[in-house]
Scaffold this motif. Structure first.
Motif, PDB file in Angstrom:
ATOM      1  N   SER A  82     -33.224  33.546 -15.783  1.00 29.26           N
ATOM      2  CA  SER A  82     -33.332  32.289 -16.532  1.00 29.26           C
ATOM      3  C   SER A  82     -32.933  32.481 -17.997  1.00 29.26           C
ATOM      4  O   SER A  82     -32.359  31.579 -18.619  1.00 29.26           O
ATOM      5  CB  SER A  82     -34.764  31.734 -16.444  1.00 29.26           C
ATOM      6  OG  SER A  82     -35.671  32.512 -17.197  1.00 29.26           O
ATOM      7  N   ILE A  83     -33.232  33.662 -18.546  1.00 34.43           N
ATOM      8  CA  ILE A  83     -32.810  33.975 -19.920  1.00 34.43           C
ATOM      9  C   ILE A  83     -31.294  34.037 -19.994  1.00 34.43           C
ATOM     10  O   ILE A  83     -30.671  33.450 -20.885  1.00 34.43           O
ATOM     11  CB  ILE A  83     -33.430  35.311 -20.392  1.00 34.43           C
ATOM     12  CG1 ILE A  83     -34.944  35.168 -20.572  1.00 34.43           C
ATOM     13  CG2 ILE A  83     -32.785  35.775 -21.697  1.00 34.43           C
ATOM     14  CD1 ILE A  83     -35.653  36.464 -20.912  1.00 34.43           C
ATOM     15  N   TYR A  84     -30.695  34.755 -19.042  1.00 28.73           N
ATOM     16  CA  TYR A  84     -29.232  34.855 -19.027  1.00 28.73           C
ATOM     17  C   TYR A  84     -28.580  33.485 -18.914  1.00 28.73           C
ATOM     18  O   TYR A  84     -27.583  33.205 -19.582  1.00 28.73           O
ATOM     19  CB  TYR A  84     -28.778  35.749 -17.866  1.00 28.73           C
ATOM     20  CG  TYR A  84     -28.999  37.233 -18.083  1.00 28.73           C
ATOM     21  CD1 TYR A  84     -28.799  37.815 -19.328  1.00 28.73           C
ATOM     22  CD2 TYR A  84     -29.394  38.060 -17.035  1.00 28.73           C
ATOM     23  CE1 TYR A  84     -28.984  39.176 -19.531  1.00 28.73           C
ATOM     24  CE2 TYR A  84     -29.581  39.412 -17.216  1.00 28.73           C
ATOM     25  CZ  TYR A  84     -29.379  39.979 -18.464  1.00 28.73           C
ATOM     26  OH  TYR A  84     -29.565  41.318 -18.655  1.00 28.73           O
TER      27      TYR A  84
ATOM     28  N   ARG B 206     -19.999  42.486 -21.562  1.00 30.27           N
ATOM     29  CA  ARG B 206     -21.229  43.228 -21.265  1.00 30.27           C
ATOM     30  C   ARG B 206     -22.328  42.287 -20.790  1.00 30.27           C
ATOM     31  O   ARG B 206     -23.164  42.661 -19.964  1.00 30.27           O
ATOM     32  CB  ARG B 206     -21.677  44.006 -22.508  1.00 30.27           C
ATOM     33  CG  ARG B 206     -22.637  45.134 -22.209  1.00 30.27           C
ATOM     34  CD  ARG B 206     -21.992  46.205 -21.335  1.00 30.27           C
ATOM     35  NE  ARG B 206     -21.008  47.001 -22.064  1.00 30.27           N
ATOM     36  CZ  ARG B 206     -19.967  47.576 -21.506  1.00 30.27           C
ATOM     37  NH1 ARG B 206     -19.729  47.415 -20.214  1.00 30.27           N
ATOM     38  NH2 ARG B 206     -19.133  48.296 -22.216  1.00 30.27           N
ATOM     39  N   PHE B 207     -22.335  41.069 -21.292  1.00 24.93           N
ATOM     40  CA  PHE B 207     -23.305  40.076 -20.835  1.00 24.93           C
ATOM     41  C   PHE B 207     -23.139  39.831 -19.336  1.00 24.93           C
ATOM     42  O   PHE B 207     -24.115  39.820 -18.580  1.00 24.93           O
ATOM     43  CB  PHE B 207     -23.126  38.761 -21.603  1.00 24.93           C
ATOM     44  CG  PHE B 207     -23.840  37.588 -20.992  1.00 24.93           C
ATOM     45  CD1 PHE B 207     -25.198  37.416 -21.171  1.00 24.93           C
ATOM     46  CD2 PHE B 207     -23.153  36.664 -20.207  1.00 24.93           C
ATOM     47  CE1 PHE B 207     -25.870  36.332 -20.602  1.00 24.93           C
ATOM     48  CE2 PHE B 207     -23.808  35.584 -19.636  1.00 24.93           C
ATOM     49  CZ  PHE B 207     -25.170  35.421 -19.836  1.00 24.93           C
ATOM     50  N   TRP B 208     -21.895  39.630 -18.888  1.00 21.06           N
ATOM     51  CA  TRP B 208     -21.659  39.344 -17.474  1.00 21.06           C
ATOM     52  C   TRP B 208     -21.973  40.550 -16.603  1.00 21.06           C
ATOM     53  O   TRP B 208     -22.451  40.403 -15.478  1.00 21.06           O
ATOM     54  CB  TRP B 208     -20.223  38.868 -17.270  1.00 21.06           C
ATOM     55  CG  TRP B 208     -19.988  37.523 -17.876  1.00 21.06           C
ATOM     56  CD1 TRP B 208     -19.287  37.228 -19.010  1.00 21.06           C
ATOM     57  CD2 TRP B 208     -20.514  36.275 -17.400  1.00 21.06           C
ATOM     58  NE1 TRP B 208     -19.334  35.878 -19.270  1.00 21.06           N
ATOM     59  CE2 TRP B 208     -20.078  35.267 -18.293  1.00 21.06           C
ATOM     60  CE3 TRP B 208     -21.298  35.908 -16.307  1.00 21.06           C
ATOM     61  CZ2 TRP B 208     -20.404  33.921 -18.123  1.00 21.06           C
ATOM     62  CZ3 TRP B 208     -21.618  34.564 -16.138  1.00 21.06           C
ATOM     63  CH2 TRP B 208     -21.179  33.590 -17.036  1.00 21.06           C
ATOM     64  N   GLU B 209     -21.715  41.716 -17.113  1.00 18.20           N
ATOM     65  CA  GLU B 209     -22.049  42.938 -16.363  1.00 18.20           C
ATOM     66  C   GLU B 209     -23.563  43.041 -16.156  1.00 18.20           C
ATOM     67  O   GLU B 209     -24.046  43.310 -15.047  1.00 18.20           O
ATOM     68  CB  GLU B 209     -21.540  44.170 -17.116  1.00 18.20           C
ATOM     69  CG  GLU B 209     -21.889  45.483 -16.446  1.00 18.20           C
ATOM     70  CD  GLU B 209     -22.091  46.602 -17.443  1.00 18.20           C
ATOM     71  OE1 GLU B 209     -22.380  47.726 -16.989  1.00 18.20           O
ATOM     72  OE2 GLU B 209     -21.994  46.359 -18.660  1.00 18.20           O
ATOM     73  N   GLN B 210     -24.324  42.797 -17.222  1.00 15.22           N
ATOM     74  CA  GLN B 210     -25.775  42.889 -17.127  1.00 15.22           C
ATOM     75  C   GLN B 210     -26.341  41.765 -16.264  1.00 15.22           C
ATOM     76  O   GLN B 210     -27.280  41.967 -15.493  1.00 15.22           O
ATOM     77  CB  GLN B 210     -26.392  42.852 -18.529  1.00 15.22           C
ATOM     78  CG  GLN B 210     -26.044  44.056 -19.386  1.00 15.22           C
ATOM     79  CD  GLN B 210     -26.484  45.356 -18.750  1.00 15.22           C
ATOM     80  OE1 GLN B 210     -27.621  45.498 -18.295  1.00 15.22           O
ATOM     81  NE2 GLN B 210     -25.583  46.330 -18.692  1.00 15.22           N
TER      82      GLN B 210
END
Length: 364
Positions: free
Chosen positions: A205-207, A219-223
């Protein structure tokens, strides 16, 4: 510093760092701003050192005031990474002007945190900041982290940052990581499957809440892909991982994509496991070469999943078996090219892979 390490040895703390070089041991202190109690608390997992810090801070009679607690929690989030918090960022989080925030800190919290010359707020004992955040409920902490990530988004492009803003870049990169968010939300007690699922749902939900701010951040999409994979959202996980690779093809994004494909194959029991294994092999070996053999992550990913997939492969032809043998030998030989000489875990996984493959051949 050497004398401190000797004292740690006498208290059993040295057991946690015996395999580290002297430089690495001292690096642990540096990451904790040379705070002796904070370092001892982290290394030993001892409640004694943590209690010393907590007891000291709770002597502040104004600690129960909500706005002060909000400030401490906001600053505490960055303490997980031994990083400071900028006055401007915290003022937005707690909805105060920078001047009023500075006034409150200096009047009521000067024995807990301090403000440096660059307007960054720091804990005297970063470990307390961590413990304070840990005591908060997930639902209370998640909105703060969400807003913090939004605030830090403009600083995530290194080319636009000055040295003074580098701490914000570092904090954003650390706070974005799935494993770090999971650690923040994880209680000290053992986590059951239901609680783990709840943690992953909150992280997802944070993402989703910060998606627009990080839409072009690989890096956001990887995490986010890792989080979705643990949530068994396999379609989304693969989509996010491929988006990360499209934005930047480096060894981390490639390894994550290879891992997610293998995890999905294991969970959903693909009818064509063999094809998935071949695709992942190519992706992971590209990741290895991309890292210039400096990372063991591709090796550990390949071997660990190879062990799980091989027993489930059916109707293998002699050519299939020959190809699998070639792939396995390729990975085994590549171990000698690794820059990191600490290969105990990789060797262990390799040996398991050999045994698993030999057993499969015997039963075929």
């Amino acid at each position: 510093m050497n004398n401190i390490l000797e004292v740690m040895d006498s208290h059993g703390a040295q057991d946690k760092i015996t395999d580290l070089s002297e430089i690495q041991q001292k690096e642990i202190f540096r990451k904790n701003n040379n705070e002796i109690f904070s370092t001892l608390a982290k290394i030993t997992d001892s409640k004694f050192y943590g209690s010393r810090i907590t007891d000291e801070i709770h002597k502040n009679e104004l600690f129960e005031q909500n706005i002060l607690v909000e400030i401490l929690i906001a600053v505490g989030i960055s303490s997980f990474f031994a990083l400071p918090s900028h006055i401007h960022d915290i003022s937005i989080l707690v909805k105060l002007s920078s001047d009023n925030l500075i006034k409150l800190v200096k009047e009521h919290l000067d024995d807990v945190v301090y403000i440096d010359d660059n307007n960054y707020i720091k804990y005297y004992h970063s470990y307390f900041g961590e413990r304070l955040v840990k005591t908060q409920g997930m639902l209370e902490t998640a909105p703060i982290i969400t807003e913090y990530l939004k605030i830090l988004a403009p600083f995530m492009n290194l080319t636009n940052n000055s040295k003074k803003e580098f701490s914000r870049l570092s904090l954003g990169k650390e706070l974005m990581q799935y494993r770090h968010l999971y650690s923040i939300f994880s209680p000290d007690s053992r986590i059951n499957e239901k609680m783990s699922s709840q943690i992953n749902e909150i992280i997802e939900s944070i993402y989703e809440s910060v998606r627009l701010q990080y839409i072009n951040n690989y890096r956001f999409w990887e995490q986010r892909a890792l989080c979705a994979s643990y949530n068994e959202m396999h379609d989304e996980a693969e989509s996010y991982a491929r988006k990360a690779v499209a934005l930047k093809r480096d060894f981390l994004t490639l390894t994550t994509l290879g891992k997610i494909l293998l995890v999905r194959a294991e969970k959903e029991k693909y009818s064509d496991l063999f094809k998935t294994l071949l695709e992942s092999d190519e992706i992971l070996f590209e990741a290895l070469e991309n890292s210039k053999y400096e990372s063991t992550y591709p090796h550990s990913t390949f071997f660990s999943h190879f062990n799980k997939i091989i027993p489930n492969l059916l109707n293998l032809s002699p050519d299939d078996i020959s190809l699998l043998n070639t792939i396995l030998n390729k990975w085994i030989l590549s171990i000698d090219r690794l820059v990191d000489k600490n290969r105990k875990e990789i060797i262990k996984l390799k040996n398991m892979s050999i045994l698993t493959f030999e057993k499969k051949m015997q039963n075929s």
